[in-house]
Write an enzyme that holds these catalytic residues in place. Structure first.
Site, PDB file in Angstrom:
ATOM      1  CD  GLU A  45      70.499  18.120 -26.890  1.00 32.63           C
ATOM      2  OE1 GLU A  45      71.049  18.371 -25.801  1.00 32.63           O
ATOM      3  OE2 GLU A  45      70.389  16.958 -27.344  1.00 32.63           O
ATOM      4  CE  LYS A 113      70.828  17.511 -22.205  1.00 33.91           C
ATOM      5  NZ  LYS A 113      71.634  17.213 -23.407  1.00 33.91           N
ATOM      6  CB  CYS A 149      68.777  15.223 -25.170  1.00 35.55           C
ATOM      7  SG  CYS A 149      69.669  13.845 -25.945  1.00 35.55           S
ATOM      8  CD  GLU A 402      94.396  -3.730 -40.378  1.00 39.45           C
ATOM      9  OE1 GLU A 402      94.540  -4.669 -41.175  1.00 39.45           O
ATOM     10  OE2 GLU A 402      94.220  -2.552 -40.735  1.00 39.45           O
TER      11      GLU A 402
END
Length: 552
Positions: A45, A113, A149, A402
């Site tokens: 992709e 897509k 995807c 941290e």
């Protein structure tokens, strides 16, 4: 009618925005496929641009240049197999995440897509338009469907392709790593295979892009969910897969099936690959870091040597009067074990000069955190001076614990260009250090054996900014802190949930308070390798000014 189909899968590593370089990689894969007699060569992709391009993809000049490279590729690859490659497609005022099929000198098909991910690191809804549900494309007499995807994580795209004649599914991906994600991918892809009855090729890219690492792990499934081919994770490679037409449709012939390493190993490799590609793709050759004699800087030094080689890593010890002899010994010891350069730069003289300069303004006040932080900021200044002088990128060494609670000095030990352990909690830093001492792989450039002295792993963590200082003077024990942070950050759980899990309410509230008030520090912190779905940056975007506190 042909009863064989050869697919060349290029599990490749693009560089963001390097259109010509990415096209050259695609052409090299195509040449390998041509030599092997492939019918189709496939890349992942958005490969022509790189992924995740964020707002860069909205730039019309980039869109036009990417399209020009795809068209040039089509001409260059006219005499041989078809080539499939991802890239942006602009049409009118719309922009699509597209998959181009090139054959005989031109673009013969475009897949657009349909499902646009809009969670964690993905912002595709604001970047792209949703394409329509479409049909398959033909390569020779074979019809192939390519859900892009996210499209393969839902039923409708694959089912529409199957109903409109697709004979197998080729899924191009830009899917970044987080721990255990492979199992989720496999479960979704098996579901598509079971629903459609079609073979499925899952093709993922590899390589680092800022905080994200694409881990490859491409695979081929036959109907019923049987695994036919499994590529390794993280390795760039080109593989040929043969399909055979049977009475029941196409079937992939069995190929190599790589074994996937443990999650602990994959996490460590992400840290290594992220740094290696961040350096290589930005043009830096060497790094330096402050080596304190503590576990965090020890692990970062080891990651740096594994990523870049000892000759490209400089470790600098910057002691003050509070630095213990044990830390001095341990810092020198690990530098010698790793084989990297070790410099000793005491800060006492510089600190005294700063103290003298500020004395008239600080007169009548008590010494405290301000004076402690001057040490850290002086170290940051000296390390940045070395970085500027020698062109070596400064690494920061704060772990996720941290970073979460602000147990770091802004403009001090937070100064630097990249943090390989930014998404690794302190307890995992210890686990990973022990694992690395027992493990050596071919992709590690550092030495085998006990590279991190046991004395570093066993000593109580300390910033050593005042006499006899220990981290637990200011923070809960790390096993407690990390468990609370996992609930508050990674799982978005409530204070009440933490209390129900057995933690003291006062401790949870204190951690929550530190988490919120440290947002401004994280906003200015260096990027770092993403190991989880809740890494600090794109995965978790909180406002800096925020008065909300959980009263549950």
């Amino acid at each position: 009618m042909s009863d064989r189909f050869r697919l060349t899968m290029a599990q490749a590593n693009p560089t963001m925005g390097d259109l010509e370089g990415n096209a050259a990689k695609a052409f090299a894969a195509w040449q390998e496929g041509k030599k092997a007699g492939a019918d189709l060569v496939a890349l992942p992709e958005m490969f022509i641009v790189g992924y995740n391009a964020q707002d860069l993809i909205k730039k019309p000049a980039l869109q036009a240049a990417a399209m020009a490279e795809v068209e040039k590729l089509a001409e260059s690859c006219a005499d041989g197999p078809a080539l499939a490659i991802g890239g942006p497609f602009a049409e009118g005022d719309k922009l699509y995440n597209a998959y181009f099929i090139l054959n005989k000198g031109r673009i013969v098909s475009r897949q657009l897509k349909h499902h646009l991910p809009n969670y964690t690191v993905f912002d595709e809804v604001r970047l792209f338009d949703s394409g329509p549900l479409g049909g398959p494309y033909a390569v020779g007499n074979t019809r192939i469907g390519s859900p892009i995807c996210e499209d393969a994580w839902f039923e409708d795209v694959a089912e529409t392709l199957e109903e409109s004649g697709a004979e197998f599914l080729l899924v191009p991906n830009g899917s970044p790593y987080y721990r255990d994600k492979f199992d989720r991918r496999m479960n979704h892809m098996v579901a598509r295979v079971v629903e459609t009855g079609l073979p499925l090729v899952y093709l993922n890219m590899v390589g680092g892009q800022d905080d994200q690492v694409f881990d490859g792990g491409s695979f081929v499934l036959n109907p019923g969910g049987e695994l036919a081919v499994q590529l390794p994770v993280f390795d760039e490679m080109t593989v040929h897969v043969d399909f055979e037409r049977t009475d029941d449709g196409w079937r992939a012939l069995p190929g190599d099936k790589a074994l996937l390493p443990s999650g602990e190993e994959q996490d460590y490799r992400v840290c290594v690959e992220a740094l290696r590609d961040y350096m290589g793709k930005t043009g830096f050759k060497k790094v330096l870091l402050g080596l304190s004699g503590g576990i965090d800087s020890a692990l970062v030094a080891t990651i740096a040597v594994d990523a870049l080689g000892a000759e490209n890593v400089r470790c600098v010890m910057l002691p003050s009067e509070y630095t213990s002899q044990a830390s001095l010994d341990d810092a020198k010891d690990i530098a010698e074990r790793l084989g990297c350069r070790y410099d000793y730069v005491p800060i006492a003289e510089g600190r005294q000069a700063i103290t003298n300069t500020l004395a008239p303004l600080f007169a009548g006040t008590e010494e405290g955190l301000t004076e402690e932080n001057i040490q850290s900021r002086l170290r940051g200044l000296l390390l940045m001076a070395l970085s500027n002088k020698f062109g070596e990128m400064l690494l920061t060494t704060g772990n996720k614990s941290e970073v979460a609670v602000g147990y770091a000095t802004i403009y001090g030990d937070m100064a630097g260009g990249y943090n390989p352990i930014k998404d690794m909690y302190k307890t995992r830093v210890f686990e990973t250090s022990r694992w690395r001492n027992c493990t050596k792989r071919d992709w590690m450039m550092g030495p085998a054996g006990e590279v991190i002295p046991v004395s570093i792993i066993d000593k109580p963590p300390s910033a050593e900014l005042r006499p006899d200082q220990k981290d637990e003077d200011s923070l809960p024990p790390y096993d407690v802190l990390d468990a609370i942070l996992t609930m508050l950050v990674d799982e978005e759980r409530s204070v009440a949930d933490c209390v129900a899990a057995g933690f003291e309410r006062d401790t949870v509230k204190r951690v929550e308070h530190l988490l919120y008030i440290s947002e401004y520090k994280r906003f200015q912190s260096a990027p770092g390798a993403r190991l989880s779905k809740k890494a600090f940056w794109l995965d978790r975007r909180y406002p800096i000014v925020n008065r909300f506190r959980d009263k549950s």
